[in-house]
Design a protein around this motif. Structure first.
Motif, PDB file in Angstrom:
ATOM      1  N   SER A 105       0.825  -1.210   0.000  1.00 29.01           N
ATOM      2  CA  SER A 105       0.000   0.000   0.000  1.00 29.01           C
ATOM      3  C   SER A 105       0.856   1.255   0.000  1.00 29.01           C
ATOM      4  O   SER A 105       0.665   2.166  -0.825  1.00 29.01           O
ATOM      5  CB  SER A 105      -0.927  -0.006   1.216  1.00 29.01           C
ATOM      6  OG  SER A 105      -1.766  -1.133   1.223  1.00 29.01           O
ATOM      7  N   LEU A 106       1.819   1.316   0.910  1.00 30.79           N
ATOM      8  CA  LEU A 106       2.644   2.509   1.025  1.00 30.79           C
ATOM      9  C   LEU A 106       3.587   2.674  -0.160  1.00 30.79           C
ATOM     10  O   LEU A 106       3.871   3.803  -0.585  1.00 30.79           O
ATOM     11  CB  LEU A 106       3.447   2.462   2.329  1.00 30.79           C
ATOM     12  CG  LEU A 106       2.609   2.553   3.612  1.00 30.79           C
ATOM     13  CD1 LEU A 106       3.513   2.484   4.841  1.00 30.79           C
ATOM     14  CD2 LEU A 106       1.780   3.826   3.630  1.00 30.79           C
ATOM     15  N   LEU A 107       4.067   1.568  -0.716  1.00 29.66           N
ATOM     16  CA  LEU A 107       4.947   1.658  -1.890  1.00 29.66           C
ATOM     17  C   LEU A 107       4.203   2.286  -3.058  1.00 29.66           C
ATOM     18  O   LEU A 107       4.742   3.166  -3.752  1.00 29.66           O
ATOM     19  CB  LEU A 107       5.468   0.274  -2.273  1.00 29.66           C
ATOM     20  CG  LEU A 107       6.474   0.278  -3.435  1.00 29.66           C
ATOM     21  CD1 LEU A 107       7.818   0.812  -2.959  1.00 29.66           C
ATOM     22  CD2 LEU A 107       6.650  -1.125  -4.027  1.00 29.66           C
ATOM     23  N   PHE A 108       2.950   1.865  -3.274  1.00 24.94           N
ATOM     24  CA  PHE A 108       2.199   2.424  -4.402  1.00 24.94           C
ATOM     25  C   PHE A 108       1.702   3.831  -4.106  1.00 24.94           C
ATOM     26  O   PHE A 108       1.518   4.625  -5.041  1.00 24.94           O
ATOM     27  CB  PHE A 108       1.064   1.484  -4.794  1.00 24.94           C
ATOM     28  CG  PHE A 108       1.515   0.420  -5.763  1.00 24.94           C
ATOM     29  CD1 PHE A 108       1.329   0.581  -7.124  1.00 24.94           C
ATOM     30  CD2 PHE A 108       2.165  -0.723  -5.306  1.00 24.94           C
ATOM     31  CE1 PHE A 108       1.782  -0.379  -8.027  1.00 24.94           C
ATOM     32  CE2 PHE A 108       2.608  -1.687  -6.200  1.00 24.94           C
ATOM     33  CZ  PHE A 108       2.415  -1.523  -7.565  1.00 24.94           C
ATOM     34  N   VAL A 109       1.496   4.158  -2.849  1.00 28.85           N
ATOM     35  CA  VAL A 109       1.225   5.556  -2.508  1.00 28.85           C
ATOM     36  C   VAL A 109       2.433   6.414  -2.893  1.00 28.85           C
ATOM     37  O   VAL A 109       2.288   7.518  -3.431  1.00 28.85           O
ATOM     38  CB  VAL A 109       0.898   5.696  -1.009  1.00 28.85           C
ATOM     39  CG1 VAL A 109       0.923   7.173  -0.592  1.00 28.85           C
ATOM     40  CG2 VAL A 109      -0.465   5.099  -0.696  1.00 28.85           C
ATOM     41  N   ALA A 110       3.628   5.891  -2.657  1.00 21.50           N
ATOM     42  CA  ALA A 110       4.851   6.600  -3.045  1.00 21.50           C
ATOM     43  C   ALA A 110       4.934   6.750  -4.553  1.00 21.50           C
ATOM     44  O   ALA A 110       5.412   7.780  -5.064  1.00 21.50           O
ATOM     45  CB  ALA A 110       6.075   5.854  -2.515  1.00 21.50           C
ATOM     46  N   VAL A 111       4.461   5.745  -5.284  1.00 19.80           N
ATOM     47  CA  VAL A 111       4.430   5.831  -6.752  1.00 19.80           C
ATOM     48  C   VAL A 111       3.556   7.003  -7.195  1.00 19.80           C
ATOM     49  O   VAL A 111       3.887   7.727  -8.128  1.00 19.80           O
ATOM     50  CB  VAL A 111       3.891   4.504  -7.348  1.00 19.80           C
ATOM     51  CG1 VAL A 111       3.546   4.664  -8.825  1.00 19.80           C
ATOM     52  CG2 VAL A 111       4.907   3.388  -7.174  1.00 19.80           C
ATOM     53  N   ALA A 112       2.429   7.198  -6.500  1.00 18.72           N
ATOM     54  CA  ALA A 112       1.521   8.281  -6.860  1.00 18.72           C
ATOM     55  C   ALA A 112       2.053   9.646  -6.442  1.00 18.72           C
ATOM     56  O   ALA A 112       1.898  10.642  -7.164  1.00 18.72           O
ATOM     57  CB  ALA A 112       0.156   8.049  -6.205  1.00 18.72           C
ATOM     58  N   ILE A 113       2.707   9.707  -5.281  1.00 20.19           N
ATOM     59  CA  ILE A 113       3.166  10.985  -4.741  1.00 20.19           C
ATOM     60  C   ILE A 113       4.391  11.505  -5.485  1.00 20.19           C
ATOM     61  O   ILE A 113       4.533  12.720  -5.698  1.00 20.19           O
ATOM     62  CB  ILE A 113       3.473  10.834  -3.232  1.00 20.19           C
ATOM     63  CG1 ILE A 113       2.179  10.623  -2.452  1.00 20.19           C
ATOM     64  CG2 ILE A 113       4.211  12.063  -2.715  1.00 20.19           C
ATOM     65  CD1 ILE A 113       2.407  10.401  -0.973  1.00 20.19           C
ATOM     66  N   ASP A 114       5.265  10.612  -5.900  1.00 22.11           N
ATOM     67  CA  ASP A 114       6.540  11.027  -6.493  1.00 22.11           C
ATOM     68  C   ASP A 114       6.393  12.057  -7.620  1.00 22.11           C
ATOM     69  O   ASP A 114       7.066  13.095  -7.581  1.00 22.11           O
ATOM     70  CB  ASP A 114       7.311   9.798  -6.984  1.00 22.11           C
ATOM     71  CG  ASP A 114       8.703  10.165  -7.469  1.00 22.11           C
ATOM     72  OD1 ASP A 114       9.626  10.221  -6.632  1.00 22.11           O
ATOM     73  OD2 ASP A 114       8.864  10.411  -8.681  1.00 22.11           O
ATOM     74  N   PRO A 115       5.555  11.832  -8.625  1.00 24.98           N
ATOM     75  CA  PRO A 115       5.439  12.839  -9.683  1.00 24.98           C
ATOM     76  C   PRO A 115       4.776  14.127  -9.217  1.00 24.98           C
ATOM     77  O   PRO A 115       4.981  15.193  -9.844  1.00 24.98           O
ATOM     78  CB  PRO A 115       4.579  12.131 -10.750  1.00 24.98           C
ATOM     79  CG  PRO A 115       3.803  11.110 -10.004  1.00 24.98           C
ATOM     80  CD  PRO A 115       4.722  10.638  -8.916  1.00 24.98           C
ATOM     81  N   LEU A 116       4.009  14.069  -8.134  1.00 21.96           N
ATOM     82  CA  LEU A 116       3.335  15.280  -7.652  1.00 21.96           C
ATOM     83  C   LEU A 116       4.297  16.238  -6.974  1.00 21.96           C
ATOM     84  O   LEU A 116       4.064  17.452  -6.978  1.00 21.96           O
ATOM     85  CB  LEU A 116       2.217  14.894  -6.671  1.00 21.96           C
ATOM     86  CG  LEU A 116       1.091  14.022  -7.234  1.00 21.96           C
ATOM     87  CD1 LEU A 116       0.066  13.717  -6.121  1.00 21.96           C
ATOM     88  CD2 LEU A 116       0.414  14.691  -8.430  1.00 21.96           C
ATOM     89  N   ILE A 117       5.375  15.692  -6.387  1.00 19.79           N
ATOM     90  CA  ILE A 117       6.314  16.565  -5.686  1.00 19.79           C
ATOM     91  C   ILE A 117       7.616  16.734  -6.468  1.00 19.79           C
ATOM     92  O   ILE A 117       8.511  17.449  -6.042  1.00 19.79           O
ATOM     93  CB  ILE A 117       6.623  16.044  -4.279  1.00 19.79           C
ATOM     94  CG1 ILE A 117       7.355  14.695  -4.340  1.00 19.79           C
ATOM     95  CG2 ILE A 117       5.365  15.903  -3.457  1.00 19.79           C
ATOM     96  CD1 ILE A 117       7.792  14.185  -2.990  1.00 19.79           C
ATOM     97  N   GLY A 118       7.699  16.027  -7.614  1.00 17.29           N
ATOM     98  CA  GLY A 118       8.955  16.068  -8.391  1.00 17.29           C
ATOM     99  C   GLY A 118       9.127  17.400  -9.110  1.00 17.29           C
ATOM    100  O   GLY A 118      10.236  17.802  -9.389  1.00 17.29           O
TER     101      GLY A 118
END
Length: 319
Positions: free
Chosen positions: A306-319
């Motif tokens: 769950s947290l790994l895929f949340v990181a997948v979603a967040i990464d481009p938003l803060i990149g």
């Protein structure tokens, strides 16, 4: 050290009759039974690997209507596969502690009605994805259903200890569906995430199978914890966990992610590996279920993915 061996009793058991016997049940009971056939918790986990991939593919926030259509189509697809599985496995579900309260073992729904329900869900899921997403995503959804039903449920589950290794491929398709829903084509990025889920599945499922190994033994389903000592299962879990974490890190160079994803993948992976090694250590000291505590790793695996895929979603938003 002892382990649970397969039972010889399953050959004498057969599926319940096609018509079944539907007991007295309220409308609420029947509705709950049909919902239960779809295995909602499985749907939640599958959608949790679909939606973040859509954010990642968009490199931002995807179209809300496209997300909604993909979620609805994906949920119907996963529900259809689960319902088909419940129909085929109703004989063993009736005998296992973990599954005997499902709709078919309790005869709240007949096998024929459940089969019709599963088929309706499969048709609806394909129609929704085809009409509101795209043909490729719809085709991948149909492939996932077919793989889960025919390859895992009917071919592998009752025949080999590698059942969930290869059968788990069906649960990897949401990563591809989420990506193609946004881009309309396949690429290496979703393939890497596909492989993360592929290597995650054995540790996740074997931990649960350790908890219910006697149930699986009683119905002659050769899950690895049934036919091998707990220490062997623990070692296999550790090996798959290392490959899973290494694969998760491949997304960084393949997709050119920002800093957030690789940091999250390293931290989450390290925590998971520590728990996997601890459980392996416990299996080497004892074969007693209460001392092995496999459900700790099972719940940890859910949190990890769950947290790994949340990181997948967040990464481009803060990149």
């Amino acid at each position: 050290m002892t382990y649970v061996g397969p039972s010889a009793s399953h050959a004498e058991k057969s599926h319940p009759t096609e018509e079944g016997t539907v007991g007295r049940a309220t409308v609420k009971d029947v509705v709950a039974a049909y919902v239960g056939l779809t295995k909602p918790r499985v749907i939640e986990l599958l959608l949790l690997t679909t939606i973040p991939v859509m954010f990642f593919a968009e490199r931002g926030v995807p179209d809300v209507w496209k997300v909604l259509a993909t979620v609805v189509g994906g949920a119907l697809s996963a529900g259809a596969a689960s319902a088909y599985n419940c129909v085929y496995d109703r004989d063993i579900d009736e005998q296992m502690r973990r599954t005997k309260r499902r709709a078919l073992p309790r005869h709240v729904v007949t096998p024929r009605a459940a089969l019709v329900f599963a088929t309706v869900l499969a048709v609806l899921s394909t129609a929704v994805l085809w009409q509101f997403v795209n043909g490729l995503s719809a085709a991948l959804s149909v492939t996932a259903i077919a793989f889960y039903v025919f390859v895992y449920t009917m071919l592998l589950k009752r025949r080999t200890t590698q059942n969930i290794v290869w059968g788990g491929i069906a649960g990897c398709f949401p990563t591809l569906i989420g990506w193609t829903a946004v881009t309309g084509e396949l690429a290496w990025e979703p393939v890497v995430l596909f492989m993360v889920v592929f290597f995650w599945t054995p540790p996740h499922t074997w931990a649960l199978a350790l908890r219910y190994r006697e149930d699986y033994a009683n119905v002659d389903v050769p899950m690895l914890p049934v036919v091998a000592p707990a220490a062997t299962v623990g070692r296999q879990i550790v090996l798959y966990s290392w490959v899973m974490v290494a694969t998760s890190l491949l997304l960084w160079p393949v997709a050119g992610t920002g800093w957030f994803y690789p940091v999250a993948a390293v931290v989450l992976g390290a925590v998971f590996l520590v728990e996997a090694h601890r459980m392996w250590g416990r299996t080497r000291r004892s074969d007693v279920l209460s001392e092995i505590a496999p459900m700790r790793l099972f719940h940890n695996s859910n949190l990890y993915l769950s947290l790994l895929f949340v990181a997948v979603a967040i990464d481009p938003l803060i990149g």
